[in-house]
Design an enzyme around this catalytic site. Structure first.
Site, PDB file in Angstrom:
ATOM      1  N   GLU A  21       0.360  -1.044  -0.179  1.00  0.00           N
ATOM      2  CA  GLU A  21       0.172   0.154   0.027  1.00  0.00           C
ATOM      3  C   GLU A  21       0.799   1.342   0.029  1.00  0.00           C
ATOM      4  OE1 GLU A  21      -3.752  -0.693   2.207  1.00  0.00           O
ATOM      5  OE2 GLU A  21      -2.246  -1.162   3.403  1.00  0.00           O
ATOM      6  N   TYR A  53     -16.035  26.461   1.246  1.00  0.00           N
ATOM      7  CA  TYR A  53     -15.861  24.837   0.650  1.00  0.00           C
ATOM      8  C   TYR A  53     -15.094  24.867   0.161  1.00  0.00           C
ATOM      9  CZ  TYR A  53     -20.151  25.404  -2.300  1.00  0.00           C
ATOM     10  OH  TYR A  53     -20.755  26.183  -3.384  1.00  0.00           O
ATOM     11  N   GLU A  73      -8.069   6.693  10.739  1.00  0.00           N
ATOM     12  CA  GLU A  73      -8.393   7.408  11.967  1.00  0.00           C
ATOM     13  C   GLU A  73      -7.521   8.255  12.046  1.00  0.00           C
ATOM     14  OE1 GLU A  73      -9.680   2.809  12.435  1.00  0.00           O
ATOM     15  OE2 GLU A  73      -7.901   3.773  11.277  1.00  0.00           O
ATOM     16  N   LYS A  98     -12.428   3.863   3.050  1.00  0.00           N
ATOM     17  CA  LYS A  98     -11.183   3.493   1.441  1.00  0.00           C
ATOM     18  C   LYS A  98     -12.573   2.434   0.846  1.00  0.00           C
ATOM     19  CE  LYS A  98      -6.602   1.755   2.225  1.00  0.00           C
ATOM     20  NZ  LYS A  98      -5.937   1.669   2.654  1.00  0.00           N
TER      21      LYS A  98
END
Length: 121
Positions: A21, A53, A73, A98
Site C-alpha cells: 500500500e 467549501y 483514523e 476507503k
C-alpha cells in the site's frame, strides 16, 4: 445551528499499513460536516462570511496528500483538527471511507465528531 457540508470529496493519496500500500495511491472519500451560524453570510450574500467549501476542500486535500499516512483514523483526526483550528466552526463531523479495502465490502471507514474548545458537546 447551520450546517455546511462536502459529500464524497475524492482524495487520491498513499494510505495504508501494508508494504504494498505504501507504493501506490489509493482513493479516500470524505464526508465533511461543519456546524456554524450562517445567517450573516446569508443576509449579506458575502462569501467572506461563510465557510467556503472550495477552500475547505483544497486545504483538506493538501493535508491528506502532504505525506503518507497509515490509518484512516489518523486522516479523520488530522482533518478535524485542521478544520477546527482554521475555520469558524463549533463542530466537525468527518467520515473517511476507503473503497475496496475489504474485498467483500463496498467500502470501510471511520466517522468522528469533534467540537471546538468551549463548544457544547
Amino acid at each position: 445551528m447551520d450546517i455546511v457540508f462536502i459529500k464524497q470529496l475524492q482524495v487520491d493519496t498513499v494510505i495504508g499499513v501494508y508494504d504494498w500500500e505504501k507504493t501506490i495511491k489509493q482513493r479516500l472519500l470524505l464526508d465533511i460536516t461543519l456546524a456554524a451560524d450562517q445567517r450573516a453570510a446569508a443576509n449579506s450574500d458575502d462569501i467572506r462570511l461563510t465557510l467556503d467549501y472550495a477552500v475547505i476542500a483544497e486545504k483538506v486535500t493538501a493535508l491528506i496528500t502532504a505525506q503518507p499516512i497509515e490509518l484512516i483514523e489518523t486522516v479523520a483526526e488530522r482533518v478535524a483538527q485542521l478544520l477546527l483550528q482554521e475555520f469558524a466552526t463549533s463542530r466537525v463531523d468527518i467520515t473517511v471511507s476507503k473503497p475496496g479495502a475489504v474485498a467483500q465490502a463496498q467500502t470501510v471507514g471511520v466517522q468522528i465528531i469533534r467540537y471546538a474548545a468551549g463548544a457544547n458537546s
